[in-house]
Design an enzyme around this catalytic site. Structure first.
Site, PDB file in Angstrom:
ATOM      1  CB  VAL A 110      56.944  10.643  22.346  1.00  0.00           C
ATOM      2  CG1 VAL A 110      55.874   9.776  23.016  1.00  0.00           C
ATOM      3  CG2 VAL A 110      56.351  11.934  21.811  1.00  0.00           C
ATOM      4  N   GLY A 120      49.041   1.342  27.819  1.00  0.00           N
ATOM      5  CA  GLY A 120      48.195   2.489  27.490  1.00  0.00           C
ATOM      6  C   GLY A 120      48.763   3.827  27.946  1.00  0.00           C
ATOM      7  N   GLY A 122      51.645   5.418  26.947  1.00  0.00           N
ATOM      8  CA  GLY A 122      52.133   6.269  25.858  1.00  0.00           C
ATOM      9  C   GLY A 122      50.976   7.031  25.222  1.00  0.00           C
ATOM     10  CG  ASP A 146      62.402   7.069  15.834  1.00  0.00           C
ATOM     11  OD1 ASP A 146      62.820   8.001  15.118  1.00  0.00           O
ATOM     12  OD2 ASP A 146      62.779   6.887  17.009  1.00  0.00           O
ATOM     13  CE1 TYR A 153      54.028   9.769  18.603  1.00  0.00           C
ATOM     14  CE2 TYR A 153      55.565   8.770  17.081  1.00  0.00           C
ATOM     15  CZ  TYR A 153      55.309   9.382  18.275  1.00  0.00           C
ATOM     16  OH  TYR A 153      56.325   9.623  19.159  1.00  0.00           O
TER      17      TYR A 153
HETATM   18  C1  LIG Z   1      56.327   4.488  21.435  1.00  0.00           C
HETATM   19  C2  LIG Z   1      55.976   4.457  22.925  1.00  0.00           C
HETATM   20  C3  LIG Z   1      55.960   5.888  23.485  1.00  0.00           C
HETATM   21  C4  LIG Z   1      54.575   3.825  23.089  1.00  0.00           C
HETATM   22  O1  LIG Z   1      54.248   3.842  24.456  1.00  0.00           O
HETATM   23  P1  LIG Z   1      53.391   2.665  25.116  1.00  0.00           P
HETATM   24  O2  LIG Z   1      53.050   3.075  26.486  1.00  0.00           O
HETATM   25  O3  LIG Z   1      54.104   1.377  24.943  1.00  0.00           O
HETATM   26  O4  LIG Z   1      52.124   2.652  24.155  1.00  0.00           O
HETATM   27  P2  LIG Z   1      50.617   2.334  24.592  1.00  0.00           P
HETATM   28  O5  LIG Z   1      50.616   1.138  25.487  1.00  0.00           O
HETATM   29  O6  LIG Z   1      49.964   3.548  25.093  1.00  0.00           O
HETATM   30  O7  LIG Z   1      49.987   1.926  23.187  1.00  0.00           O
HETATM   31  C5  LIG Z   1      48.855   2.594  22.668  1.00  0.00           C
HETATM   32  C6  LIG Z   1      48.456   1.888  21.388  1.00  0.00           C
HETATM   33  O8  LIG Z   1      49.522   1.986  20.431  1.00  0.00           O
HETATM   34  C7  LIG Z   1      49.959   0.685  20.058  1.00  0.00           C
HETATM   35  N1  LIG Z   1      51.411   0.713  19.953  1.00  0.00           N
HETATM   36  C8  LIG Z   1      52.304   0.921  20.944  1.00  0.00           C
HETATM   37  N2  LIG Z   1      53.546   0.913  20.456  1.00  0.00           N
HETATM   38  C9  LIG Z   1      53.413   0.690  19.131  1.00  0.00           C
HETATM   39  C10 LIG Z   1      54.350   0.572  18.079  1.00  0.00           C
HETATM   40  N3  LIG Z   1      55.670   0.677  18.279  1.00  0.00           N
HETATM   41  N4  LIG Z   1      53.864   0.350  16.824  1.00  0.00           N
HETATM   42  C11 LIG Z   1      52.540   0.263  16.601  1.00  0.00           C
HETATM   43  N5  LIG Z   1      51.608   0.358  17.575  1.00  0.00           N
HETATM   44  C12 LIG Z   1      52.053   0.572  18.821  1.00  0.00           C
HETATM   45  C13 LIG Z   1      49.492  -0.234  21.159  1.00  0.00           C
HETATM   46  O9  LIG Z   1      49.308  -1.540  20.690  1.00  0.00           O
HETATM   47  C14 LIG Z   1      48.201   0.414  21.572  1.00  0.00           C
HETATM   48  O10 LIG Z   1      47.174   0.060  20.669  1.00  0.00           O
HETATM   49  P3  LIG Z   1      45.628  -0.037  21.141  1.00  0.00           P
HETATM   50  O11 LIG Z   1      45.231   1.355  21.606  1.00  0.00           O
HETATM   51  O12 LIG Z   1      44.916  -0.486  19.915  1.00  0.00           O
HETATM   52  O13 LIG Z   1      45.628  -1.044  22.249  1.00  0.00           O
HETATM   53  C15 LIG Z   1      56.966   3.570  23.712  1.00  0.00           C
HETATM   54  O14 LIG Z   1      56.970   2.271  23.151  1.00  0.00           O
HETATM   55  C16 LIG Z   1      58.377   4.110  23.748  1.00  0.00           C
HETATM   56  O15 LIG Z   1      58.721   4.904  24.611  1.00  0.00           O
HETATM   57  N6  LIG Z   1      59.213   3.634  22.824  1.00  0.00           N
HETATM   58  C17 LIG Z   1      60.632   3.997  22.814  1.00  0.00           C
HETATM   59  C18 LIG Z   1      60.840   5.457  22.452  1.00  0.00           C
HETATM   60  C19 LIG Z   1      60.268   5.793  21.087  1.00  0.00           C
HETATM   61  O16 LIG Z   1      60.442   5.057  20.121  1.00  0.00           O
HETATM   62  N7  LIG Z   1      59.581   6.964  21.043  1.00  0.00           N
HETATM   63  C20 LIG Z   1      59.010   7.486  19.824  1.00  0.00           C
HETATM   64  C21 LIG Z   1      60.033   8.264  19.077  1.00  0.00           C
HETATM   65  S1  LIG Z   1      59.353   8.956  17.584  1.00  0.00           S
END
Ligand SMILES: CC(C)(COP(=O)(O)OP(=O)(O)OC[C@H]1O[C@@H](n2cnc3c(N)ncnc32)[C@H](O)[C@@H]1OP(=O)(O)O)[C@@H](O)C(=O)NCCC(=O)NCCS
Length: 173
Positions: A110, A120, A122, A146, A153
């Site tokens: 992901v 929003g 992710g 992670d 999640y």
């Molecule tokens: C993890 C990832 C996919 C999240 O994507 P994103 O587009 O930034 O997330 P969103 O903006 O959709 O966030 C959705 C919600 O999750 C929360 N959130 C996002 N990243 C978060 C994190 N690392 N820890 C806790 N909450 C998180 C946001 O605050 C948001 O909360 P809300 O709905 O209450 O406003 C992105 O940060 C990413 O690609 N990270 C690097 C790769 C990675 O670590 N992938 C996961 C491997 S297991």
């Protein structure tokens, strides 16, 4: 909201990420609109170098492309997220799931490009994956989080160690 207005130019009230439709061919849906739009796709024809760039952008270790290709080919589901601007499209998000096609699926890889994180997307990507898996009547959806994304999640309804069940790993020495 400003961000969504800039992406979803065709409407005064842009849809929330959850309301976006999955397009199998983003180029068809985008037409000649000048403003960038975001689409999901389940096509597997992903440029592996573009995917590698996306994974590089979040600091993941590189993997042999022939293995990545094989993993994509053998995945049950691939959902990619694209920004389309005119005829140009850019891979900005990716996820895939493996499955026994009956009971279980596991979500892998992901990723949302850093320039598009915290908007929003992710969450929207994950919702597309879950929706698609549920539409195939898969009820047990798992993933390996992670440590720094556990709450991301959790927000989506995933539980750690339900009923005390522990994920276990075996690695070669
Ligand atoms: C993890 C990832 C996919 C999240 O994507 P994103 O587009 O930034 O997330 P969103 O903006 O959709 O966030 C959705 C919600 O999750 C929360 N959130 C996002 N990243 C978060 C994190 N690392 N820890 C806790 N909450 C998180 C946001 O605050 C948001 O909360 P809300 O709905 O209450 O406003 C992105 O940060 C990413 O690609 N990270 C690097 C790769 C990675 O670590 N992938 C996961 C491997 S297991």
């Amino acid at each position: 909201m400003g961000f969504w207005k800039s992406l979803f130019s065709s409407s005064d009230a842009p849809p929330a990420p959850q309301a976006m439709q999955m397009e199998d061919d983003p180029s068809k849906a985008a037409g000649d609109r000048p403003s960038p739009r975001i689409f999901f796709s389940t096509e597997r024809e992903i440029d592996l170098y573009e995917l590698e760039e996306l994974c590089d952008a979040v600091g993941w270790s590189r993997r042999p492309l022939r293995k990545v290709k094989k993993a994509i080919q053998h995945s049950f589901l691939v959902v990619s997220m694209w920004e389309q601007h005119g005829s140009h499209r850019r891979l900005i998000g990716f996820s895939r799931a493996t499955s026994d096609h009956a009971f279980n699926a596991t979500i892998w890889d992901v990723v949302v490009h850093p320039e598009f994180q915290s908007k929003g997307l992710g969450k929207a990507l994950m919702k597309q994956v879950i929706k698609k898996l549920r539409s195939e009547d898969i009820s047990n959806i798992t993933l390996f989080a992670d440590p720094q994304v556990v709450d991301f999640y959790r927000n989506l309804g995933f539980m750690s160690d339900p009923e005390g069940i522990k994920g276990m790993f075996w690695y070669p020495d």
